[in-house]
Motif scaffolding. Sequence first.
Motif, PDB file in Angstrom:
ATOM      1  N   ASN A 162      69.665  80.322  20.366  1.00  0.00           N
ATOM      2  CA  ASN A 162      68.869  80.776  18.890  1.00  0.00           C
ATOM      3  C   ASN A 162      68.865  78.521  18.156  1.00  0.00           C
ATOM      4  OD1 ASN A 162      67.932  81.313  16.252  1.00  0.00           O
ATOM      5  ND2 ASN A 162      70.232  79.914  15.657  1.00  0.00           N
ATOM      6  N   GLU A 163      68.594  77.858  18.381  1.00  0.00           N
ATOM      7  CA  GLU A 163      68.107  76.872  18.225  1.00  0.00           C
ATOM      8  C   GLU A 163      68.918  75.620  18.310  1.00  0.00           C
ATOM      9  OE1 GLU A 163      66.437  77.499  13.333  1.00  0.00           O
ATOM     10  OE2 GLU A 163      68.760  76.818  13.228  1.00  0.00           O
ATOM     11  N   THR A 221      63.869  76.007  17.400  1.00  0.00           N
ATOM     12  CA  THR A 221      62.845  75.891  16.157  1.00  0.00           C
ATOM     13  C   THR A 221      61.366  75.082  15.726  1.00  0.00           C
ATOM     14  OG1 THR A 221      63.362  75.674  13.536  1.00  0.00           O
ATOM     15  CG2 THR A 221      64.755  74.548  15.363  1.00  0.00           C
ATOM     16  N   SER A 222      61.100  74.720  15.093  1.00  0.00           N
ATOM     17  CA  SER A 222      60.657  73.091  14.977  1.00  0.00           C
ATOM     18  C   SER A 222      59.971  73.828  13.623  1.00  0.00           C
ATOM     19  CB  SER A 222      59.197  73.226  16.031  1.00  0.00           C
ATOM     20  OG  SER A 222      58.681  74.984  15.568  1.00  0.00           O
ATOM     21  N   GLN A 300      60.488  81.794  18.359  1.00  0.00           N
ATOM     22  CA  GLN A 300      60.109  80.420  16.933  1.00  0.00           C
ATOM     23  C   GLN A 300      61.157  80.584  15.366  1.00  0.00           C
ATOM     24  OE1 GLN A 300      59.432  76.124  17.455  1.00  0.00           O
ATOM     25  NE2 GLN A 300      59.128  77.961  19.164  1.00  0.00           N
ATOM     26  N   ASN A 301      61.401  79.395  15.590  1.00  0.00           N
ATOM     27  CA  ASN A 301      62.243  79.698  13.751  1.00  0.00           C
ATOM     28  C   ASN A 301      61.343  78.824  13.198  1.00  0.00           C
ATOM     29  OD1 ASN A 301      64.164  81.266  14.589  1.00  0.00           O
ATOM     30  ND2 ASN A 301      66.120  80.046  14.408  1.00  0.00           N
ATOM     31  N   ILE A 302      60.614  79.201  11.908  1.00  0.00           N
ATOM     32  CA  ILE A 302      59.909  78.196  11.200  1.00  0.00           C
ATOM     33  C   ILE A 302      59.948  78.487   9.995  1.00  0.00           C
ATOM     34  CG2 ILE A 302      57.258  78.188  11.114  1.00  0.00           C
ATOM     35  CD1 ILE A 302      56.780  78.047  13.845  1.00  0.00           C
ATOM     36  N   TYR A 303      60.009  77.134   9.346  1.00  0.00           N
ATOM     37  CA  TYR A 303      60.028  77.180   7.793  1.00  0.00           C
ATOM     38  C   TYR A 303      59.314  75.583   7.519  1.00  0.00           C
ATOM     39  CZ  TYR A 303      64.926  79.450   8.749  1.00  0.00           C
ATOM     40  OH  TYR A 303      66.175  80.325   8.718  1.00  0.00           O
ATOM     41  N   GLU A 358      63.052  83.398  12.721  1.00  0.00           N
ATOM     42  CA  GLU A 358      63.906  83.230  10.982  1.00  0.00           C
ATOM     43  C   GLU A 358      62.601  83.122  10.448  1.00  0.00           C
ATOM     44  OE1 GLU A 358      67.083  80.341  10.951  1.00  0.00           O
ATOM     45  OE2 GLU A 358      67.710  81.611  12.786  1.00  0.00           O
ATOM     46  N   ASN A 359      62.103  82.502   9.311  1.00  0.00           N
ATOM     47  CA  ASN A 359      61.545  81.961   7.767  1.00  0.00           C
ATOM     48  C   ASN A 359      61.549  82.607   6.946  1.00  0.00           C
ATOM     49  OD1 ASN A 359      58.767  82.518   6.410  1.00  0.00           O
ATOM     50  ND2 ASN A 359      58.783  80.264   6.795  1.00  0.00           N
TER      51      ASN A 359
END
Length: 452
Positions: A162-163, A221-222, A300-303, A358-359
Motif C-alpha cells: 500500500n502506497e 497512490t497519486s 489506486q488510492n485517490i483523494y 482508498e478514497n
Amino acid sequence: MGFSRDFVWGAATSAYQIEGGAGGTGKGLNVWDVFTKEPGRILDGHTGDTACDHYHRFREDVKIMKEIGLKAYRFSIDWSRVLPEGTGRVNEEGIRFYSDLIDELLKNGIEPYVTLFHWELPYELYKKGGWLNRDIAEWFGSYARLIAERFSDRVTHFFTLNEPQCFVGLGYLNGVHAPGLKCPLRDTFEMAHNALRAHGRAVQALRQYAKQPLIIGYAPTSGVIYPASEKTEDIEAAREKYFSLQDDDSNWTWNVTWWSDPVLLGHYPEEGLIRYEKYLPRITDADLRLISEPIDVYGQNIYNGRAFRRGADGKPEEVERIPGYPRTASNWPVTPECLYWGPKFLYERYQKPIYITENGMSCHDVVSVDGRVHDPNRIDFLTRYLHELKRAADEIDLRGYFLWSLMDNFEWSQGYSERFGLVYVNYNTQERIKKDSAYWYSDVIRTNGAGL
C-alpha cells in the motif's frame, strides 16, 4: 449504464491504525510501535497501542459492516503480529486473530481483501537494514508464503504493497512517518527498488502456495492531474503532467510512473533513468522480470488532484485554485474530477482492471445533542466523487471502490485528530456510532449507485 452488476462496494482500514492489541498478544514490534514513543513525533503523543481496539472488538465491527451492507472489507495484516521477528517463528495467536476475522467476515457475507503491507515493517527487520537490504524481497516472500498457506483457502483477493510513495517518501525522505529518517536520495532509490522487488516476490509466493486461484493486485497512490477543460490540448497536457516526474528531486517519490511502469510495463520510465542516474542502484533484467510478475488488478488510492491546461509556451500549466476553494478538515482540496480522470488515465496507460482502494475525507465530526453524528460534508463529498467515478465506470474496467475508512482511527502523524470514518469512535469508551454517511452509503450500495 454506470457501475457493473457485480461492482464491489467496500470500506478499508489498516492494521496499525485500528487494531491496538499491542501488548500480551505475542506481537513483535513494528517501526510504528517504536516511532510513536519518540517525543514530538506524533500529535499530542498519541500511539496506536489501543487505537480502536479492533483486536478485541472485531466481531462488533464486522456486525457494523454487515449493517452498512458492505460487500467487501479491505484490511491489512500486521507483518509483526504474525512473524514477531519478521521471519522464522510464527505467532499463532496473531494468525488466529486474522483467521477468526476472515471467518467472521465470510459468515456475514463480506468478502475479505487482504493487504500484505500497509507500513507495519517489523522492527527486527528494520534493524537489519529494512528496505535498504536486498534480502527484504525474500523476507517479504516468506511472509507472503505464510499468508497464502494459512488464509488462501478462504481469501482470494490480495494486494501486496500500500502506497510505497508514502512509506518510502514520508518514512525515509522527509521523515514525517516511521521510522522518521531523512536519508540520502541514493538510499531512497535503493529502498524503492527493493520494495518493488519485494512486491514481485510476494506475487510469486502467493501464487505458488495458494490453495485456489487468486486475484492479486498492488495499491499505490497519486495526486491526480486532471484537465482544466475538455479541450483536447488540455486533456493531453494533463495526461502528460500526470505521468511525468516531480520537478523537485527532494520530493521525488510522488509520481505514478516510477512505481507503476516497472510493475505493469516491465521497465522504469526512460525519463527517470536519465534524470536519476546518479542515485540509482544496479537494476538488472532479472530484477525487472521479478518486479513485473503478472498481476490481475491495479489498485489506486485517490483523494484529490490539480487542474492543468496547455500553456502558451506549449507546456502543461497549473490552473490556480479559486479563492476559498473547498477543503476537507485535513485541509485537502475537494476535487471530484480526480475520480474520473485518474482511473481513466491509469487504465489507458496500464490496461489493467482498476479498484479504487482508498478514497474519502476527514471531517470535524462530533456527537450531536441528539446522540447522532451528522456529517453532511462527507455525504456531499462522496456524492460528488462517486458521480465522477460512475462516469469512469462507463468507459473503463472498474471493479470496485473501498471507502476510507470504515471507522475513525489513528491517522499516523496526526494521531486521533482526523476523523475519516463512516463510523464514529469514542476513543475513551470505544463506543461506535454510525454516522449519517454510513446510512447514506448503505443506500448507495443497495442501489448500486443508481441515484448518484
